[in-house]
Design an enzyme around this catalytic site. Sequence first.
Site, mmCIF file in Angstrom:
data_model
loop_
_atom_site.group_PDB
_atom_site.id
_atom_site.type_symbol
_atom_site.label_atom_id
_atom_site.label_comp_id
_atom_site.label_asym_id
_atom_site.label_seq_id
_atom_site.Cartn_x
_atom_site.Cartn_y
_atom_site.Cartn_z
ATOM 1 N N ARG A 192 0.846 -1.213 0.000
ATOM 2 C CA ARG A 192 0.000 0.000 0.000
ATOM 3 C C ARG A 192 0.870 1.248 0.000
ATOM 4 O O ARG A 192 0.452 2.318 -0.418
ATOM 5 C CB ARG A 192 -0.967 -0.010 1.198
ATOM 6 C CG ARG A 192 -1.812 1.242 1.274
ATOM 7 C CD ARG A 192 -3.137 1.124 2.044
ATOM 8 N NE ARG A 192 -3.198 0.101 3.035
ATOM 9 C CZ ARG A 192 -2.761 0.216 4.299
ATOM 10 N NH1 ARG A 192 -2.214 1.353 4.707
ATOM 11 N NH2 ARG A 192 -2.880 -0.788 5.125
ATOM 12 N N TYR B 215 -14.036 17.254 -14.980
ATOM 13 C CA TYR B 215 -14.576 15.895 -15.136
ATOM 14 C C TYR B 215 -15.703 15.694 -14.100
ATOM 15 O O TYR B 215 -15.614 16.168 -12.970
ATOM 16 C CB TYR B 215 -13.430 14.890 -14.943
ATOM 17 C CG TYR B 215 -13.928 13.497 -14.690
ATOM 18 C CD1 TYR B 215 -14.740 12.842 -15.610
ATOM 19 C CD2 TYR B 215 -13.602 12.821 -13.519
ATOM 20 C CE1 TYR B 215 -15.213 11.568 -15.370
ATOM 21 C CE2 TYR B 215 -14.062 11.544 -13.265
ATOM 22 C CZ TYR B 215 -14.880 10.924 -14.197
ATOM 23 O OH TYR B 215 -15.359 9.674 -13.947
ATOM 24 N N ASP C 253 -4.790 18.949 -13.476
ATOM 25 C CA ASP C 253 -5.120 17.623 -13.991
ATOM 26 C C ASP C 253 -4.682 17.596 -15.450
ATOM 27 O O ASP C 253 -5.260 18.272 -16.301
ATOM 28 C CB ASP C 253 -6.634 17.371 -13.851
ATOM 29 C CG ASP C 253 -7.032 15.966 -14.276
ATOM 30 O OD1 ASP C 253 -6.395 15.427 -15.208
ATOM 31 O OD2 ASP C 253 -7.988 15.426 -13.698
ATOM 32 N N LYS D 95 -6.184 6.630 -18.921
ATOM 33 C CA LYS D 95 -6.440 7.183 -20.242
ATOM 34 C C LYS D 95 -5.191 7.050 -21.129
ATOM 35 O O LYS D 95 -4.752 5.943 -21.363
ATOM 36 C CB LYS D 95 -6.904 8.636 -20.083
ATOM 37 C CG LYS D 95 -8.010 8.813 -19.019
ATOM 38 C CD LYS D 95 -9.257 8.078 -19.394
ATOM 39 C CE LYS D 95 -10.440 8.150 -18.434
ATOM 40 N NZ LYS D 95 -10.292 8.450 -17.063
HETATM 41 C C1 3LM Z 1 -14.225 10.159 -18.777
HETATM 42 N N1 3LM Z 1 -12.712 10.453 -16.949
HETATM 43 O O1 3LM Z 1 -14.734 9.426 -19.613
HETATM 44 P P1 3LM Z 1 -10.260 7.521 -13.136
HETATM 45 N N2 3LM Z 1 -9.530 13.396 -14.403
HETATM 46 C C2 3LM Z 1 -10.018 13.470 -15.655
HETATM 47 C C3 3LM Z 1 -10.820 12.427 -16.150
HETATM 48 O O2 3LM Z 1 -11.286 12.536 -17.400
HETATM 49 C C4 3LM Z 1 -11.100 11.309 -15.335
HETATM 50 C C5 3LM Z 1 -10.566 11.272 -14.032
HETATM 51 C C6 3LM Z 1 -9.785 12.331 -13.609
HETATM 52 C C7 3LM Z 1 -13.603 9.594 -17.542
HETATM 53 C C8 3LM Z 1 -13.926 8.396 -17.002
HETATM 54 S S1 3LM Z 1 -16.570 8.368 -16.624
HETATM 55 C C9 3LM Z 1 -17.393 7.263 -15.596
HETATM 56 C C10 3LM Z 1 -15.118 7.580 -17.216
HETATM 57 C C11 3LM Z 1 -9.736 14.674 -16.483
HETATM 58 C C12 3LM Z 1 -11.955 10.173 -15.790
HETATM 59 C C13 3LM Z 1 -10.797 10.109 -13.126
HETATM 60 O O3 3LM Z 1 -10.537 7.431 -11.680
HETATM 61 O O4 3LM Z 1 -8.984 6.820 -13.515
HETATM 62 O O5 3LM Z 1 -11.427 7.122 -13.980
HETATM 63 O O6 3LM Z 1 -9.958 9.067 -13.452
HETATM 64 O O7 3LM Z 1 -14.131 11.390 -18.929
#
Ligand code: 3LM
Length: 399
Positions: free
Chosen positions: A61, A114, A186, A211
């Site tokens: 962790r 987001y 971000d 991503k």
């Molecule tokens: C999306 N976005 O489809 P995870 N910061 C940004 C993001 O676009 C995202 C996160 C953080 C998308 C996910 S929507 C249910 C699917 C700019 C995620 C969060 O926790 O790794 O998903 O990241 O835009």
Amino acid sequence: MRNDSPKSGFATRAIHHGYDPLDYHGALNPPVFLTSTYAFDRSDTGSARFAGAAQGYVYSRVGNPTASVLESRIAALEEGEAALATSSGMGALTAVLWTLLNAGDEIIADKTLYGCTFSLLRHHIQRFGVAVRFVDLTDPAALPAALSSKTRVVLTETPANPNMRVVDIAACAEICRRAGCLLVVDNTYCTPYLQRPLSLGADLVVHSATKYLGGHGDLLAGIVVGSKAHIEQLRFIGVKELNGACISAIDAFLVLRGLKTLSLRMERHCQTARRLASDLEAAPQVARVDYPGLDSHPQRALAGRQMKAFGGMIALELKGGLAAGRAFMDALKLATRAVSLGDAETLVQHPASMTHATYDSEERLRHGFTDGLIRLSVGLEDYEDLRDDLLGALARIAR
Ligand code: 3LM
């Protein structure tokens, strides 16, 4: 054997930094350390590691050798001192906010984020006594007026998900530096290949490595990059004791594998997206295309200065609004209807009912996007096939 040097180019560092095969029997790829815990030769070794008086792993962790390779590689790519890998982008973001903020502090956030980041700030973090103000950071002059003596963190995405607003990182960083608060960017939409916020003065960079960094839609991961002191704090408080959102060794391995082709993939995503954005803008059924590489984008010049190229994400609105947007999505044959972004496959989704359903209708308008907006994550397929799919779908719905 020395794989790369501080002078190495981006692609070389993305392939080699932080791992020497000769340390591991010549294995070209880093081993996946599937272990939760680590043996101590003597009890006082363990005690010293827990006390921070000796280096070494204690529990996955808090750190894992496969994750460490990923962390040092991303830190090198983002030009930061250190990095922390997490189980998701939301894990990275909550590690940052829950560690740095106390009850009574304030956050200023850009007005478009987001959906889950927005929801965390709009609905949840207040329960811990933290106040949030949403400000239009595309106008950095609005920032000084919004700051107060309680502001501890300014948070922005750029380009912002879903509508591609671009925020001037250097201008915001300078204002934050003078005010003594931290700028958190971000960088998910850009990756360090296109934009390096720390070099522009930001304090911390957050990623959804799910991503482009991973790039193949087969994992969830997050990353935070910043100073050694911040990353230590986030590791030993944020992930170890607050959210527990550590990365798995397998996911760390998969992100490292994705990074090897990051520069190639980003080049292709950007080239194809730029061509498709122009094609879409010229189509009679399209009311507006949001893409920072188009002359019609209000921050085209800023994007040109701040980003190496304009990225692989496009947002568009059709003349028929929501109904036309939905018909368009359903008429596509190659682009895949799915959330997430940055994969080899072109993905199309409807923010108002999917990624940004956490805003209500009135909030969506106030925060800068309509219910009719459609978002495209341009993949790595042939440009001609994508063009035919998009323009073909537009023609079919017009009939
Ligand atoms: C999306 N976005 O489809 P995870 N910061 C940004 C993001 O676009 C995202 C996160 C953080 C998308 C996910 S929507 C249910 C699917 C700019 C995620 C969060 O926790 O790794 O998903 O990241 O835009």
